[in-house]
Design a protein around this motif. Structure first.
Motif, PDB file in Angstrom:
ATOM      1  N   THR A  45     -52.580   3.585 -45.700  1.00 42.98           N
ATOM      2  CA  THR A  45     -52.917   3.183 -47.053  1.00 42.98           C
ATOM      3  C   THR A  45     -51.690   2.704 -47.802  1.00 42.98           C
ATOM      4  N   PHE A  46     -51.948   1.887 -48.824  1.00 43.05           N
ATOM      5  CA  PHE A  46     -50.932   1.475 -49.790  1.00 43.05           C
ATOM      6  C   PHE A  46     -51.368   2.007 -51.153  1.00 43.05           C
ATOM      7  N   GLY A  96     -41.124  -1.633 -44.030  1.00 40.97           N
ATOM      8  CA  GLY A  96     -41.881  -2.829 -43.737  1.00 40.97           C
ATOM      9  C   GLY A  96     -42.397  -3.410 -45.041  1.00 40.97           C
ATOM     10  N   VAL A  97     -42.582  -4.724 -45.092  1.00 42.28           N
ATOM     11  CA  VAL A  97     -42.980  -5.389 -46.330  1.00 42.28           C
ATOM     12  C   VAL A  97     -44.334  -6.064 -46.141  1.00 42.28           C
ATOM     13  N   TYR A  98     -45.214  -5.838 -47.119  1.00 39.37           N
ATOM     14  CA  TYR A  98     -46.551  -6.431 -47.168  1.00 39.37           C
ATOM     15  C   TYR A  98     -46.612  -7.347 -48.386  1.00 39.37           C
ATOM     16  N   LEU A  99     -46.753  -8.650 -48.170  1.00 40.46           N
ATOM     17  CA  LEU A  99     -46.933  -9.592 -49.276  1.00 40.46           C
ATOM     18  C   LEU A  99     -48.425  -9.704 -49.558  1.00 40.46           C
ATOM     19  N   VAL A 125     -44.046  -1.150 -48.020  1.00 39.15           N
ATOM     20  CA  VAL A 125     -44.124  -1.394 -49.462  1.00 39.15           C
ATOM     21  C   VAL A 125     -44.816  -2.729 -49.692  1.00 39.15           C
ATOM     22  N   GLY A 126     -45.834  -2.714 -50.557  1.00 42.70           N
ATOM     23  CA  GLY A 126     -46.558  -3.928 -50.902  1.00 42.70           C
ATOM     24  C   GLY A 126     -45.985  -4.577 -52.147  1.00 42.70           C
ATOM     25  N   VAL A 127     -45.838  -5.894 -52.105  1.00 42.21           N
ATOM     26  CA  VAL A 127     -45.332  -6.681 -53.226  1.00 42.21           C
ATOM     27  C   VAL A 127     -46.392  -7.708 -53.583  1.00 42.21           C
ATOM     28  N   ASN A 128     -46.794  -7.771 -54.845  1.00 40.26           N
ATOM     29  CA  ASN A 128     -47.844  -8.685 -55.262  1.00 40.26           C
ATOM     30  C   ASN A 128     -47.299 -10.094 -55.474  1.00 40.26           C
TER      31      ASN A 128
END
Length: 709
Positions: A478-479, A214-217, A167-170
């Motif tokens: 992909t996100f 998993g986390v994507y900043l 999961v991407g977090v802006n």
């Protein structure tokens, strides 16, 4: 290299000496029969091209030469190209139209870049050959500002049902205007609407990891103000020395990225110093919280140039970027990426291509090649929904012609669409005018099959994409953009009612679900602390000693409004209400609604009415949205929940709300409330052919408020 066909000089070629200038000029027509993406011009003696139309962004070499290659643009078959040169004694010997010119430059290691060939890293013990089945939840906008504090369980379980594993977090950074060299975190700037606070980021990361993601900043520098005339700055212009030449909202006097600006050196130094400081701050959070992937920047391709980009972009920032990476690596052991804009793959007179940024992942020793991937697939919108098979052909072109050359430069790095998606609108596959994005959804059914054409196109694009992507081993996932935090019911009644990138509840939903399940068949276990919300302080109140004001059987007698024909949505989760308790406290009214055992909060609103002969107070419980609202006489609804502190709390089968008496005591004093009667109505709202429709279910019965002793 296949250079295509030789150009033919047309009879009308004009070569003249321009009086007083020592220049010569000529016009040529592309008679090769193919689109020329570069032009090779040979002169009789060393010459320098001074002007051209259409423009090509890359010129090799930059100074006078007998052979000059222009790239970074294109001339259609039959199109014209004109240019001037000096000295006028030089004459054109040969013009060659190049149809297949290399999109990307070679990237030999920079001197001193010892990390350029570093081995791929791992994240949380998982090898980099995994698939990224990701979504991006965005920043502090849409439904996120409220829900980042609530963190509804239903949303995260939905992501697991999709087989999402990342999961991407802006993370938003900002500057005030083009002369502001101090980069700030938007989440720590009062009044800035985009960024999460540090506390929200940490809580969100912990929740996501608890659900097994998993986390994507995803660091984004953005600016959304227009109150500084001539000082407009956008993420894609930052670092461009000559942005004022094409952006009418930028004045040269206010653009210190120009090497000739008197503040250039001081400005660039402070910008990178403060930008690096912000990245280091978030790198420390990422390291402490186990974040797996961190982006140094997003779509800032003029800034992330580690090499010059020809005569048009002579500057580069390799030393500053290397220092930035060193500072971040000192604090963070996870994977790093930079996210390039998909426009870099497109050579046109106004889009600069990969000038100076193509080598960034190797020059900086980054771990993942990130792409913001909104590729146009068709030249123009169709008068019908494109088929999956047609779109497969176009995706194959993207992978073969655009992505494969980049992947060959980085054979040991995974290529990931770190931002990706298409709006559920007809024509989205052409990336044409999407003026209807964000507008209210109304059924578009041009082919008469009962399905929305925009949803069909979005689903077909994604199905074709997954079919093609599966065939390319270098592509690792992909996100998908725009899946913001909200329960399904809240989303359907709010932002999900508009045209956007989100696929939740659309025809594309099962497409994503099926492919993500194929790519990521096994989900990690939930951590012990994640699951049903633990009882909070409102539930800790001694409710067992409070009698029910109203009780209902598991299968109650229900009255439908306006008539039984409207009752499409009765009997769902949350319909088996056990009872309501209403307690008059010293300074508040507490209301609790319980469900029968085995039921759980669903998509209903519960309207609890307190009435006297002269006044009516409504408390609307909205467990589906983790909120509540209050109104006197059914008008002037006011939101509860986060607005009034910890006034709302719920578990799987009960919800409690505390309404401060000050909200209504003037019109409905406490002594009147103590004598009021209590009743319940249940409401279900849904979208029916673009019109919001309410169903109301009345459960007969009246009760009384209990007065706390």
């Amino acid at each position: 290299m296949n250079r295509g066909n030789w150009g033919v000089l047309v009879a009308a070629v004009l070569v003249v000496g321009l009086a007083g200038t020592c220049l010569a000029g000529a016009m040529y027509r592309n008679d090769s029969g193919v689109v020329a993406r570069a032009i090779r011009i040979e002169f009789s003696e060393p010459a320098e091209i001074t002007l051209m139309w259409p423009s090509f962004s890359q010129r090799d070499p930059q100074g006078p030469a007998t052979v000059i290659v222009l790239s970074g643009g294109e001339i259609a078959a039959g199109g014209w190209f004109s240019f001037t040169w000096r000295p006028d004694s030089a004459r054109v010997v040969k013009v060659e139209w190049l149809a297949d010119y290399p999109l990307l430059p070679a990237c030999p290691p920079l001197e001193g870049a010892w990390w350029a060939q570093s081995a791929p890293r791992t994240s949380n013990g998982s090898p980099l050959d995994m698939r990224f089945c990701g979504v991006s939840i965005g920043g502090n906008y849409g439904p996120n500002p409220l829900n980042v504090a609530i963190l509804p369980e239903e949303f995260f379980l939905y992501l697991r049902e999709l087989h999402v594993n990342w999961v991407g977090v802006n993370i938003y950074l900002t500057v005030d205007h083009s002369m502001d060299s101090v980069v700030k975190a938007a989440g720590r700037v009062p009044g800035c609407r985009w960024g999460f606070s540090d506390e929200e980021i940490v809580r969100l990361i912990r929740t996501l990891r608890g659900y097994g993601f998993g986390v994507y900043l995803h660091v984004i520098l953005d600016w959304d103000r227009e109150d500084h005339p001539g000082k407009r700055v956008r993420n894609w212009t930052i670092g461009d020395p000559y942005a004022y030449e094409y952006d009418p909202e930028v004045s040269r006097e206010y653009w210190p990225w120009d090497p000739e600006h008197p503040m250039h050196d001081e400005f660039v130094a402070e910008f990178f110093s403060t930008y690096t400081a912000q990245l280091v701050h978030y790198a420390r959070i990422a390291e402490a919280e186990g974040v797996g992937l961190l982006a140094l920047g997003t779509e800032m391709d003029m800034l992330f140039r580690t090499r010059p980009g020809g005569s048009r972009w002579p500057t580069e920032f390799s030393s500053q970027l290397r220092a930035m990476v060193d500072a971040v690596r000192a604090e963070y052991s996870g994977m790093l990426t930079y996210e390039v804009n998909h426009h870099r793959f497109i050579h046109t007179p106004t889009i600069p291509g990969f000038q100076g940024v193509a080598c960034v992942w190797g020059d900086l020793g980054l771990d993942v090649v990130g792409i913001s991937a909104y590729f146009p697939l068709l030249e123009k919108p169709q008068d019908r929904v494109p088929t999956v098979e047609e779109l497969e052909v176009q995706w194959a072109r993207v992978f073969d012609d655009l992505l494969t050359p980049l992947a060959k430069i980085y054979p040991d790095k995974p290529l990931v669409f770190t931002e990706f998606g298409y709006v559920d609108l007809p024509g989205s596959s052409s990336a044409g005018p999407l003026s209807d994005q964000g507008k209210f959804r109304v059924l578009i059914d041009g082919d008469g099959n009962g399905l929305d054409d925009g949803e069909e196109e979005q689903a077909n694009i994604l199905e074709a994409f997954f079919r093609v992507a599966e065939k390319y081993p270098f592509f690792r996932g992909t996100f998908l953009w725009g899946l913001m935090i909200a329960s399904a019911g809240e989303w359907a009644r709010s932002f999900g009612a508009f045209r956007d990138f989100d696929f939740r509840g659309r025809l594309a939903d099962p497409v994503v679900r099926n492919w993500y399940r194929e790519w990521n068949p096994v989900l990690p276990e939930l951590t012990p602390e994640v699951g049903s919300p633990a009882p909070g302080p409102l539930h800790a109140y001694p409710w067992e000693s409070i009698p029910y004001a109203l009780t209902y059987p598991a299968e109650p007698q229900v009255v439908f409004w306006p008539d039984s024909s409207a009752a499409r949505h009765w009997g769902l989760d949350g319909s088996r209400v056990k009872g309501i308790k209403a307690v008059l406290l010293e300074d508040a009214l507490a209301v609790r609604l319980d469900l029968h055992d085995g039921d759980r909060m669903g998509h209903y609103f519960y309207s609890v009415e307190f009435r006297t002969p002269t006044a009516r107070l409504f408390v609307m419980l909205k467990p589906d949205e983790y909120r509540a609202s209050v109104a006197l006489g059914g008008r002037d609804w006011r939101e509860l929940g986060l607005v009034y502190g910890d006034a709302l709390e719920q578990s799987r089968d009960s919800v409690v709300v505390v309404v401060p008496l000050r909200m209504f005591s003037d019109a409905f004093p406490a002594n009147a409330l103590a004598r009021s009667e209590v009743s319940l109505a249940i409401q279900y709202s849904y979208l029916d052919n673009g019109v919001w429709t309410d169903e109301r279910f009345f459960i007969p019965g009246d009760g009384r408020v209990y007065i706390s002793q």
